[in-house]
Design a protein around this motif. Structure first.
Motif, short mmCIF file in Angstrom:
data_model
loop_
_atom_site.label_atom_id
_atom_site.label_comp_id
_atom_site.label_asym_id
_atom_site.label_seq_id
_atom_site.Cartn_x
_atom_site.Cartn_y
_atom_site.Cartn_z
N GLN A 31 -2.40 -58.05 -72.34
CA GLN A 31 -2.02 -59.32 -71.73
C GLN A 31 -3.06 -60.37 -72.03
O GLN A 31 -4.27 -60.11 -71.95
CB GLN A 31 -1.87 -59.16 -70.21
N TYR A 54 0.72 -63.97 -70.24
CA TYR A 54 1.70 -63.40 -71.17
C TYR A 54 1.35 -61.95 -71.49
O TYR A 54 0.27 -61.65 -72.00
CB TYR A 54 1.75 -64.25 -72.44
N LYS A 55 2.27 -61.06 -71.19
CA LYS A 55 2.07 -59.63 -71.41
C LYS A 55 2.95 -59.17 -72.56
O LYS A 55 4.11 -59.59 -72.69
CB LYS A 55 2.39 -58.84 -70.15
N PHE A 56 2.40 -58.28 -73.40
CA PHE A 56 3.10 -57.79 -74.57
C PHE A 56 3.06 -56.27 -74.60
O PHE A 56 2.07 -55.66 -74.18
CB PHE A 56 2.46 -58.36 -75.84
N LEU A 84 3.84 -60.62 -80.73
CA LEU A 84 3.79 -62.08 -80.67
C LEU A 84 3.82 -62.64 -82.08
O LEU A 84 2.92 -62.35 -82.89
CB LEU A 84 2.51 -62.54 -79.96
N THR A 117 8.05 -65.41 -76.19
CA THR A 117 6.86 -66.25 -76.10
C THR A 117 6.71 -67.09 -77.36
O THR A 117 6.83 -66.58 -78.48
CB THR A 117 5.60 -65.38 -75.89
N ASP A 160 3.84 -71.96 -75.81
CA ASP A 160 3.22 -71.17 -74.74
C ASP A 160 1.76 -70.85 -75.06
O ASP A 160 0.90 -70.86 -74.17
CB ASP A 160 3.98 -69.86 -74.54
#
Length: 379
Positions: A41, A45-47, A74, A138, A161
């Motif tokens: 993260q 924003y967490k991935f 991302l 995102t 973002d």
């Protein structure tokens, strides 16, 4: 304790190591790969995977940025690339694909310089980012430091973002007698979005970038598959040492700032899954991938790969290289794979390496034991 060696009577140098020089040592336990988390993260924003696509025209289009976002990574769009210079960049991509097969090709370089001489159109920046936003992933876009002042308001108005400022090297103390340099600290302070900035290749420049308020620092200099920076400029930063140095800057900056964590993102020289694994082990929180994702069937380069250095208008220091294709983007990232050379199932390889060495998440894995074990022929 010093790591410097005598090169000659008048010069000493610090020994530095590439990712090929190091290997990971298994610990006393192993884990089930299904129990391993590779999520990370940055800011809010967490991935699901620590994978960021490099903002390169051969890697990212709006469509591939959307696809990568849906696969847990991302995608970062190059906002000075073909997608913001041409309403329809497909004919230009066709022409670049047909430029010839030689790695060193002055005629091809000249033509790419001509193609990239078309002006960046602000309305295309807006429409490309809006396309990504409408897909529900995102939104991230990248500018070079030289063009940030010119276009950042358009980028912010489009609703980005995460904002990326990416160059071969980015300094918090750029000096110029002819133009007003970008004041990174003031610039980042005035923005309402997290900023990732780089590259940086050592402890001190990374620490200065962290002090600007950046959310993440890109680590690397001229280490990618397409760059000829070492031959053209004589500058190179072996990635294992660079990542470790910047991770040390992150630790010291946390103490200095009272706990503010800046993410370290390895960028360059990560063409295979083993490189990604070792970059995390050396202290990276995530990786920015170019050639590894350029091999996906959906990549706009269609098996060819190039960076912005390849079409610099005065001193090009990069080649357009043929990396081929290995399968759809989903297979490149998550498998299943039928390639044995580390070019597909990149995230699966990271998960399995963490499981094999006994670590359950990325922060734990950064503490793993490594040894110097240079790759030998056949490894």
């Amino acid at each position: 304790m010093t790591y410097e060696i005598e090169i000659g009577r008048g010069k000493r140098g610090r020994r530095a190591y590439s990712l090929d020089d190091v290997a990971i040592v298994p610990s006393r336990r192993t884990r089930d790969p299904k129990d391993v988390s590779v999520s990370w993260q940055i800011d809010a924003y967490k991935f699901d995977a620590p994978v960021i696509a490099a903002p390169m025209d051969s890697v990212m289009s709006p469509a591939t940025a959307i696809a990568l976002g849906k696969l847990g990574g991302l995608g970062v769009l190059n906002l000075e690339g073909l997608w913001t210079r041409y309403e329809d960049p497909l004919p230009v991509l066709d022409e670049i694909e047909a430029l010839g097969t030689e790695s060193f090709n002055p005629a091809a370089t000249k033509r790419m310089q001509e193609l990239y001489a078309a002006p960046v159109q602000p309305e295309l920046i807006t429409s490309r980012l809006a396309e990504i936003r409408e897909a529900g992933v995102t939104v991230a876009g990248s500018l070079t430091p030289q063009r940030t002042q010119e276009h950042y308001k358009t980028v912010l108005a489009a609703g980005v973002d995460i904002f990326v400022i990416r160059g071969t090297t980015v300094s918090a103390e750029h000096v110029s007698k002819t133009q007003e340099p970008l004041n990174l600290k003031q610039f980042i302070y005035e923005l309402d979005v997290p900023v990732i900035v780089g590259g940086a290749a050592g402890y001190t420049p990374a620490l200065h970038l962290m002090r600007t308020g950046a959310a993440g620092v890109l680590v690397g200099f001229g280490g990618g598959a397409t760059t000829t920076t070492r031959r053209a400029l004589g500058i190179h930063a072996p990635m294992a040492s660079a990542i470790s140095d910047v991770a040390a800057a992150r630790r010291d900056y946390m103490d200095e700032s009272g706990g503010r964590y800046v993410h370290v993102i390895a960028d360059g020289g990560l063409g295979f899954s083993g490189d990604i694994v070792k970059a995390i082990a050396m202290g990276a929180d995530a990786v920015m991938l170019g050639s590894a994702l350029a091999r996906a069937e959906e990549a706009p380069g269609r098996g060819w790969h190039w960076g912005q250095e390849a079409h610099h208008d005065e001193l090009p220091r990069g080649d357009r290289v043929n990396v081929g294709t290995v399968g759809p983007l989903e297979r490149v990232l998550h498998g299943p794979s039928n390639h044995t050379n580390g070019t597909s199932n990149l995230v699966g390889a990271l998960r399995r390496s963490m499981a094999t060495t006994g670590y359950s998440d990325l922060k734990e894995f950064q503490r793993c034991e490594v040894v110097l074990a240079p790759i030998q022929p056949g490894d």
